[in-house]
Every structure is written in C-alpha cells, then in structure tokens.
Design a protein around this motif. Structure first.
Motif, PDB file in Angstrom:
ATOM      1  N   THR A 101       0.843  -1.191   0.000  1.00  0.00           N
ATOM      2  CA  THR A 101       0.000   0.000   0.000  1.00  0.00           C
ATOM      3  C   THR A 101       0.881   1.244   0.000  1.00  0.00           C
ATOM      4  N   PHE A 102       0.245   2.392  -0.119  1.00  0.00           N
ATOM      5  CA  PHE A 102       0.926   3.669   0.015  1.00  0.00           C
ATOM      6  C   PHE A 102       0.001   4.619   0.761  1.00  0.00           C
ATOM      7  N   VAL A 103       0.569   5.661   1.326  1.00  0.00           N
ATOM      8  CA  VAL A 103      -0.226   6.635   2.058  1.00  0.00           C
ATOM      9  C   VAL A 103      -0.970   7.498   1.050  1.00  0.00           C
ATOM     10  N   ASN A 104      -2.271   7.555   1.208  1.00  0.00           N
ATOM     11  CA  ASN A 104      -3.117   8.405   0.392  1.00  0.00           C
ATOM     12  C   ASN A 104      -3.222   9.749   1.108  1.00  0.00           C
ATOM     13  N   PRO A 105      -3.131  10.860   0.402  1.00  0.00           N
ATOM     14  CA  PRO A 105      -3.221  12.175   1.066  1.00  0.00           C
ATOM     15  C   PRO A 105      -4.510  12.350   1.878  1.00  0.00           C
ATOM     16  N   ARG A 106      -5.560  11.590   1.536  1.00  0.00           N
ATOM     17  CA  ARG A 106      -6.820  11.692   2.275  1.00  0.00           C
ATOM     18  C   ARG A 106      -6.813  10.852   3.557  1.00  0.00           C
ATOM     19  N   ASP A 107      -5.818   9.974   3.720  1.00  0.00           N
ATOM     20  CA  ASP A 107      -5.736   9.132   4.918  1.00  0.00           C
ATOM     21  C   ASP A 107      -5.462   9.970   6.158  1.00  0.00           C
ATOM     22  N   ARG A 108      -6.089   9.582   7.265  1.00  0.00           N
ATOM     23  CA  ARG A 108      -5.710  10.166   8.549  1.00  0.00           C
ATOM     24  C   ARG A 108      -4.386   9.530   8.926  1.00  0.00           C
ATOM     25  N   ARG A 109      -3.349  10.333   8.970  1.00  0.00           N
ATOM     26  CA  ARG A 109      -1.992   9.809   9.181  1.00  0.00           C
ATOM     27  C   ARG A 109      -1.869   9.047  10.505  1.00  0.00           C
ATOM     28  N   SER A 110      -2.511   9.526  11.564  1.00  0.00           N
ATOM     29  CA  SER A 110      -2.418   8.831  12.855  1.00  0.00           C
ATOM     30  C   SER A 110      -3.043   7.445  12.769  1.00  0.00           C
ATOM     31  N   ARG A 111      -4.159   7.324  12.071  1.00  0.00           N
ATOM     32  CA  ARG A 111      -4.788   6.000  11.912  1.00  0.00           C
ATOM     33  C   ARG A 111      -3.894   5.086  11.080  1.00  0.00           C
ATOM     34  N   PHE A 112      -3.361   5.610   9.997  1.00  0.00           N
ATOM     35  CA  PHE A 112      -2.475   4.818   9.139  1.00  0.00           C
ATOM     36  C   PHE A 112      -1.295   4.291   9.951  1.00  0.00           C
ATOM     37  N   ASN A 113      -0.695   5.147  10.767  1.00  0.00           N
ATOM     38  CA  ASN A 113       0.445   4.740  11.593  1.00  0.00           C
ATOM     39  C   ASN A 113       0.052   3.687  12.622  1.00  0.00           C
ATOM     40  N   ASP A 114      -1.126   3.856  13.241  1.00  0.00           N
ATOM     41  CA  ASP A 114      -1.612   2.856  14.201  1.00  0.00           C
ATOM     42  C   ASP A 114      -1.814   1.505  13.519  1.00  0.00           C
ATOM     43  N   GLU A 115      -2.417   1.532  12.331  1.00  0.00           N
ATOM     44  CA  GLU A 115      -2.612   0.281  11.590  1.00  0.00           C
ATOM     45  C   GLU A 115      -1.269  -0.361  11.258  1.00  0.00           C
ATOM     46  N   GLN A 116      -0.318   0.450  10.856  1.00  0.00           N
ATOM     47  CA  GLN A 116       0.979  -0.095  10.477  1.00  0.00           C
ATOM     48  C   GLN A 116       1.673  -0.753  11.668  1.00  0.00           C
ATOM     49  N   MET A 117       1.495  -0.184  12.851  1.00  0.00           N
ATOM     50  CA  MET A 117       2.075  -0.812  14.040  1.00  0.00           C
ATOM     51  C   MET A 117       1.462  -2.190  14.267  1.00  0.00           C
ATOM     52  N   LEU A 118       0.170  -2.335  13.992  1.00  0.00           N
ATOM     53  CA  LEU A 118      -0.488  -3.631  14.119  1.00  0.00           C
ATOM     54  C   LEU A 118      -0.044  -4.584  13.008  1.00  0.00           C
ATOM     55  N   PHE A 119      -0.026  -4.112  11.775  1.00  0.00           N
ATOM     56  CA  PHE A 119       0.268  -4.972  10.627  1.00  0.00           C
ATOM     57  C   PHE A 119       1.742  -5.363  10.547  1.00  0.00           C
ATOM     58  N   GLY A 120       2.610  -4.494  11.010  1.00  0.00           N
ATOM     59  CA  GLY A 120       4.045  -4.772  10.939  1.00  0.00           C
ATOM     60  C   GLY A 120       4.509  -4.966   9.500  1.00  0.00           C
ATOM     61  N   GLU A 121       5.475  -5.840   9.327  1.00  0.00           N
ATOM     62  CA  GLU A 121       6.062  -6.068   8.004  1.00  0.00           C
ATOM     63  C   GLU A 121       5.099  -6.717   7.016  1.00  0.00           C
ATOM     64  N   ALA A 122       3.989  -7.257   7.495  1.00  0.00           N
ATOM     65  CA  ALA A 122       3.049  -7.924   6.596  1.00  0.00           C
ATOM     66  C   ALA A 122       2.463  -6.955   5.566  1.00  0.00           C
ATOM     67  N   ARG A 123       2.397  -5.671   5.917  1.00  0.00           N
ATOM     68  CA  ARG A 123       1.946  -4.648   4.965  1.00  0.00           C
ATOM     69  C   ARG A 123       3.150  -3.803   4.585  1.00  0.00           C
ATOM     70  N   THR A 124       3.516  -3.839   3.315  1.00  0.00           N
ATOM     71  CA  THR A 124       4.631  -3.065   2.784  1.00  0.00           C
ATOM     72  C   THR A 124       4.112  -1.704   2.339  1.00  0.00           C
ATOM     73  N   VAL A 125       4.706  -0.643   2.860  1.00  0.00           N
ATOM     74  CA  VAL A 125       4.306   0.720   2.504  1.00  0.00           C
ATOM     75  C   VAL A 125       5.348   1.289   1.553  1.00  0.00           C
ATOM     76  N   VAL A 126       4.880   1.781   0.405  1.00  0.00           N
ATOM     77  CA  VAL A 126       5.768   2.344  -0.609  1.00  0.00           C
ATOM     78  C   VAL A 126       5.294   3.751  -0.971  1.00  0.00           C
ATOM     79  N   ALA A 127       6.127   4.473  -1.702  1.00  0.00           N
ATOM     80  CA  ALA A 127       5.732   5.788  -2.216  1.00  0.00           C
ATOM     81  C   ALA A 127       4.571   5.610  -3.198  1.00  0.00           C
ATOM     82  N   ALA A 128       3.726   6.623  -3.277  1.00  0.00           N
ATOM     83  CA  ALA A 128       2.559   6.580  -4.151  1.00  0.00           C
ATOM     84  C   ALA A 128       2.955   6.867  -5.600  1.00  0.00           C
TER      85      ALA A 128
END
Length: 153
Positions: free
Chosen positions: A81-108
C-alpha cells in the motif's frame, strides 16, 4: 494478485492505462470486477462482498482499503500500500504498528509499487514469511465466534 478497487475507479480506464486485458468475472457477484492480465501476471479485482473469493486465489494484495487489508493479512496474503493524502496519518500509523512487516508501505508512485511487486512476486520465501506475520498479528476467520464464546462463557 488481488486488487481491492475503490468505488470511484473505472476498471476499464485502469486496464487501458496499464495496457492490460480485462477478462470476465470469477463469480456472479456485482462486486467481482474480473481480472486484468498481460499473460504473465493476473490481477483479480473486487469491491466489497466478492473479496473472499478473490483473496483465496491471490498471492498478495495491493490495497488502499482498511478492511480489505485486514482481511487479506489475516488470511496470510501480504499487502502493498501507500499513504493516500486523504488518509488520517495517525490511523495509518496505528494500523501499520499492528500490521508490521506484513503490509509493505511504498511511495505513491508506479515505479515504487512495481518494485515492491517484483520483489514479493520473485521471492516465495519472503512472501511466506510476511504471510505468517499477517496471520499471527491479525488471525484468520472465526473472531466473531471467539468473541461470543468469551462473552457468554
């Protein structure tokens, strides 16, 4: 590969711009959007209710949808996935802490998404490792039954 497609995305336009052929749906569900393919790679696409069918047939997931990502990771399908400008950044970060390496975040950007795809599609061992992380952190189907049993028991 599985792609959860947002409601405002035209699949025909996506196919045209990507230079891929769109094929028929795997099910009769209206949320099943069919496949895109170039003969070497197949992208299964869906919205909402058809996701379970397509996740079962996929090796990994490209996702911007929170529920689709959680579902995929719990079933052992690594996500990109990648960060969408419409995403709430705090929620995205919280999710990423839960998902860990299983979700790869890349540039959009297409090159970044493409590089992540090449890496995961070319490395079965890494995909299995990430799949295990997703299953451990999210868990598979059956959570509702476990919750009911905990509340009643």
């Amino acid at each position: 590969m599985f792609l959860a497609v947002a409601g405002g995305v035209s699949v025909d336009e996506l196919a045209r711009k990507a230079g891929l052929k769109r094929t028929t749906m795997l099910s009769v569900e209206s949320a099943d959007l069919g496949e895109l393919s170039d003969g070497d790679i197949t992208i299964h696409m869906a919205r909402g209710g058809a996701m379970g069918n397509l996740l079962a047939a996929s090796d990994l997931v490209l996702s911007q949808a929170g529920t689709a990502t959680v579902q995929a990771l719990g079933l052992g399908k690594p996500a990109i996935t990648f960060v969408n400008p419409r995403d709430r950044r705090s929620r995205f970060n919280d999710e990423q802490m839960l998902f860990g390496e299983a979700r790869t975040v890349v540039a959009a950007e297409a090159p970044a998404v493409g590089a992540a795809l090449r890496k995961l599609l070319g490395d079965d061992e890494e995909r299995r490792r990430l799949a295990n992380i997703g299953r451990q952190r999210i868990g598979g189907p059956g959570a509702m039954q476990a919750i009911i049993e905990a509340l009643v028991g």
